[in-house]
Design an enzyme around this catalytic site. Structure first.
Site, PDB file in Angstrom:
ATOM      1  N   LEU A   1     134.064  89.360 -40.148  1.00  0.00           N
ATOM      2  CA  LEU A   1     134.133  87.984 -39.648  1.00  0.00           C
ATOM      3  C   LEU A   1     134.697  87.972 -38.239  1.00  0.00           C
ATOM      4  CD1 LEU A   1     135.403  85.670 -42.547  1.00  0.00           C
ATOM      5  CD2 LEU A   1     133.114  85.865 -41.585  1.00  0.00           C
TER       6      LEU A   1
ATOM      7  N   LYS B   1     118.385  99.012 -36.919  1.00  0.00           N
ATOM      8  CA  LYS B   1     117.122  99.538 -37.479  1.00  0.00           C
ATOM      9  C   LYS B   1     116.910  99.059 -38.921  1.00  0.00           C
ATOM     10  CE  LYS B   1     118.444 104.136 -39.245  1.00  0.00           C
ATOM     11  NZ  LYS B   1     118.394 103.837 -40.673  1.00  0.00           N
TER      12      LYS B   1
ATOM     13  N   ARG C   1     124.391 104.952 -30.044  1.00  0.00           N
ATOM     14  CA  ARG C   1     123.081 104.397 -30.426  1.00  0.00           C
ATOM     15  C   ARG C   1     123.162 102.877 -30.555  1.00  0.00           C
ATOM     16  NH1 ARG C   1     121.640 108.551 -35.265  1.00  0.00           N
ATOM     17  NH2 ARG C   1     123.881 108.333 -35.571  1.00  0.00           N
TER      18      ARG C   1
ATOM     19  N   GLY D   1     132.073  88.426 -31.737  1.00  0.00           N
ATOM     20  CA  GLY D   1     132.018  89.333 -30.588  1.00  0.00           C
ATOM     21  C   GLY D   1     130.650  89.312 -29.955  1.00  0.00           C
TER      22      GLY D   1
ATOM     23  N   CYS E   1     122.617 101.980 -37.560  1.00  0.00           N
ATOM     24  CA  CYS E   1     122.150 101.460 -38.857  1.00  0.00           C
ATOM     25  C   CYS E   1     121.714  99.995 -38.841  1.00  0.00           C
ATOM     26  CB  CYS E   1     123.234 101.683 -39.906  1.00  0.00           C
ATOM     27  SG  CYS E   1     123.453 103.436 -40.273  1.00  0.00           S
TER      28      CYS E   1
HETATM   29  N1  NAD Z   1     125.393 107.193 -39.316  1.00  0.00           N
HETATM   30  C1  NAD Z   1     125.803 106.475 -40.333  1.00  0.00           C
HETATM   31  O1  NAD Z   1     126.890 105.877 -40.298  1.00  0.00           O
HETATM   32  C2  NAD Z   1     124.963 106.320 -41.566  1.00  0.00           C
HETATM   33  C3  NAD Z   1     125.489 105.631 -42.665  1.00  0.00           C
HETATM   34  C4  NAD Z   1     124.693 105.467 -43.789  1.00  0.00           C
HETATM   35  C5  NAD Z   1     123.404 105.962 -43.813  1.00  0.00           C
HETATM   36  N2  NAD Z   1     122.918 106.623 -42.720  1.00  0.00           N
HETATM   37  C6  NAD Z   1     121.540 107.135 -42.776  1.00  0.00           C
HETATM   38  O2  NAD Z   1     121.575 108.543 -42.798  1.00  0.00           O
HETATM   39  C7  NAD Z   1     120.472 109.092 -42.080  1.00  0.00           C
HETATM   40  C8  NAD Z   1     120.977 110.016 -41.014  1.00  0.00           C
HETATM   41  O3  NAD Z   1     121.710 109.274 -40.067  1.00  0.00           O
HETATM   42  P1  NAD Z   1     122.708 109.974 -39.042  1.00  0.00           P
HETATM   43  O4  NAD Z   1     123.385 108.901 -38.280  1.00  0.00           O
HETATM   44  O5  NAD Z   1     123.528 110.988 -39.769  1.00  0.00           O
HETATM   45  O6  NAD Z   1     121.634 110.729 -38.101  1.00  0.00           O
HETATM   46  P2  NAD Z   1     121.907 111.839 -36.974  1.00  0.00           P
HETATM   47  O7  NAD Z   1     120.851 111.648 -35.983  1.00  0.00           O
HETATM   48  O8  NAD Z   1     123.335 111.814 -36.570  1.00  0.00           O
HETATM   49  O9  NAD Z   1     121.668 113.220 -37.757  1.00  0.00           O
HETATM   50  C9  NAD Z   1     120.424 113.702 -38.169  1.00  0.00           C
HETATM   51  C10 NAD Z   1     120.466 115.223 -38.115  1.00  0.00           C
HETATM   52  O10 NAD Z   1     119.289 115.739 -38.746  1.00  0.00           O
HETATM   53  C11 NAD Z   1     118.904 116.906 -38.025  1.00  0.00           C
HETATM   54  N3  NAD Z   1     117.505 117.253 -38.376  1.00  0.00           N
HETATM   55  C12 NAD Z   1     116.356 116.709 -37.916  1.00  0.00           C
HETATM   56  N4  NAD Z   1     115.298 117.334 -38.488  1.00  0.00           N
HETATM   57  C13 NAD Z   1     115.791 118.256 -39.333  1.00  0.00           C
HETATM   58  C14 NAD Z   1     115.203 119.229 -40.201  1.00  0.00           C
HETATM   59  N5  NAD Z   1     113.889 119.347 -40.330  1.00  0.00           N
HETATM   60  N6  NAD Z   1     116.013 120.016 -40.932  1.00  0.00           N
HETATM   61  C15 NAD Z   1     117.359 119.920 -40.823  1.00  0.00           C
HETATM   62  N7  NAD Z   1     117.965 119.039 -39.998  1.00  0.00           N
HETATM   63  C16 NAD Z   1     117.207 118.232 -39.265  1.00  0.00           C
HETATM   64  C17 NAD Z   1     119.132 116.518 -36.583  1.00  0.00           C
HETATM   65  O11 NAD Z   1     119.185 117.637 -35.732  1.00  0.00           O
HETATM   66  C18 NAD Z   1     120.471 115.790 -36.701  1.00  0.00           C
HETATM   67  O12 NAD Z   1     121.566 116.684 -36.560  1.00  0.00           O
HETATM   68  C19 NAD Z   1     119.689 107.880 -41.546  1.00  0.00           C
HETATM   69  O13 NAD Z   1     118.658 107.552 -42.432  1.00  0.00           O
HETATM   70  C20 NAD Z   1     120.728 106.768 -41.539  1.00  0.00           C
HETATM   71  O14 NAD Z   1     120.157 105.493 -41.667  1.00  0.00           O
HETATM   72  C21 NAD Z   1     123.675 106.823 -41.611  1.00  0.00           C
END
Ligand code: NAD
Length: 431
Positions: A251, A264, A328, A254, A261
């Site tokens: 709440l 997208k 991001r 800002g 997340c």
């Molecule tokens: N960042 C968050 O806070 C968060 C929270 C909940 C859910 N998610 C979900 O988790 C997923 C990942 O998000 P993130 O922020 O960790 O992404 P990120 O971009 O930080 O990490 C993704 C990683 O996957 C690696 N990668 C790509 N292709 C690959 C392959 N073939 N084999 C092995 N590794 C490979 C990349 O090099 C990278 O290090 C997304 O779907 C996101 O929506 C993220």
């Protein structure tokens, strides 16, 4: 259990280290050689409170590699934590998830349970399972296990999660998942464990993130009306939060949400609904409000200064929120782009993300490691991220160091009486 985790980003690495912490043997695989080399030296490639310490603590139970076969061959459970960024049309890009699946298939010499942690559209697990089991000697069981961690508090959010959501389609993987998470569902963690079908689990993730985005956009709209009426959003939001049907979190008014997340996941659910013939009006409004909100500071500066050409501007805070180095969809990027378009000279400061920002803007802007140097001789300041260093900054210095002490605060960091006393011309959100 022997587990592999594909993707050592914000979600994958935290999951992997926490799984090692609760007693599993984990092998992390990533295509990014630089990341894996750092991890092998027990250096954490992302800024996340407590993660590096936990990596060191669990070092005997967690391994890092760029070789798929090494990771996938001998484990029975594989987590997928690779990115699912948005495509141009707003839908989720699943190419990395499919790539990992292809790699798993080519390396597997036994049946596997594949746990999808990445946020994927509803129906993806079913599609992946059909894709993988087509012409396969081994059986691949797909499980949806969405991740709810929040960057900045990710380790705590995983070990003391609000809930573990597991969507399965068969008894075999259901039992494996219960066993895998048993240490977290027992004392001292006592995390609630919710079992359901895969489509529901996939939907929980989008429904939760989009609800939080809606909550932020709602309070931002109320803030915008507060500005026009003399009400103070801080008092309004605080008082609303005492009602436990509403709750205190999310709440804070800002300049809008960012990160990897919410932006997208709102667009992906909107796109998915549209393809099913349903227009998700609440979510599309949240997206629209957020775009407007990100431009509030720049609009106000233009109103006050007219032209921004050759104005010297300090931007304080670059990451999309405090506690993370993640840039991001950070409002800082939109605002620096707009400032450059208007011909302003831009100085930036962030306690953690300066080097990452440099990779984007190179020599187009000026980078500083402290606030004093960043604001020196500036015409105005934008506050984008409420880092402690910015919130606790001595207000008198704005007057002492700047050309004109004008502060546009996108995170409501300061007390209104104190800024007035310090002689600053101050604009914040909804106050
Ligand atoms: N960042 C968050 O806070 C968060 C929270 C909940 C859910 N998610 C979900 O988790 C997923 C990942 O998000 P993130 O922020 O960790 O992404 P990120 O971009 O930080 O990490 C993704 C990683 O996957 C690696 N990668 C790509 N292709 C690959 C392959 N073939 N084999 C092995 N590794 C490979 C990349 O090099 C990278 O290090 C997304 O779907 C996101 O929506 C993220």
């Amino acid at each position: 259990m022997k587990i592999a985790v594909a993707g050592t980003g914000y979600a994958g690495l935290v999951t992997a280290v926490c799984l090692a912490k609760i007693g599993h043997t984990v092998t992390c695989v990533d295509v990014d050689k630089e990341k894996i080399n750092m991890l092998k030296k027990l250096k954490c490639p992302i800024y996340e409170d407590g993660l590096e310490e936990l990596m060191v603590q669990c070092k005997n139970d967690i391994f890092y590699t760029t070789e798929y076969a090494e990771a996938y061959k001998n484990c029975n459970v594989i987590f997928i934590g690779v990115g699912t960024p948005e495509k141009e049309d707003g839908s989720a890009n699943l190419e990395y998830v499919y790539k990992v699946c292809d790699e798993i298939k080519s390396c597997s010499r036994s049946d596997k349970v594949i746990v999808v942690k990445s946020t994927v559209p509803i129906g993806t697990n079913k599609k992946l399972e059909l894709y993988m089991n087509n012409n396969s000697k081994y059986k691949f069981h797909f499980v949806s296990n969405p991740e709810f961690l929040s960057q900045g508090t990710a380790v705590r959010d995983t070990l003391n999660a609000s809930r573990i959501v597991v969507g399965t389609n068969d008894n075999y993987s259901r039992k494996i998942m219960e066993e895998l998470y048993r240490p977290l569902t027992k004392s001292p963690y006592n995390v609630p464990y919710l079992s359901m079908n895969r489509e529901s689990a996939e939907m929980v993730k989008y429904a939760s993130n989009d609800f939080l985005a809606l909550k932020i956009s709602y309070i931002n709209e109320i803030a915008n009306i507060c500005e026009k009426t003399g009400a103070n959003i801080d008092d309004v939001a605080l008082s609303m939060g005492y009602d436990d049907r509403i709750g205190k979190k999310f709440l804070k008014a800002g300049m809008g949400y960012g990160g990897s997340c919410f932006p997208k996941d709102t667009k992906a659910l909107y796109y998915l609904a549209k393809n099913l013939g349903y227009e998700l009006k609440t979510v599309s409004s949240a997206i629209e409000v957020n775009l407007y909100q990100k431009q509030k500071l720049i609009n106000k500066a233009k109103e006050d200064f007219g032209s921004l050409e050759n104005k010297k501007v300090a931007v304080l805070g670059l990451s999309f929120k405090p506690g993370t180095d993640d840039l991001r969809e950070s409002p800082a990027i939109d605002n620096v782009n707009m400032l450059l378009d208007y011909g302003a000279v831009v100085n930036v400061y962030d306690p953690i993300s300066i080097d990452k920002f440099k990779k984007i803007y190179k020599n187009k802007i000026n980078y500083y490691h402290n606030i004093d140097d960043t604001i020196k001789d500036c015409d105005f300041v934008f506050i984008i991220t409420e880092w402690k260093e910015i919130v606790e900054y001595d207000l008198n210095k704005y007057k002492d160091l700047m050309n004109t002490a004008v502060v546009y605060d996108g995170r409501n960091c300061y007390n209104l009486d104190e800024v007035l006393e310090a002689g600053i011309k101050y604009y914040s959100i909804g106050r």
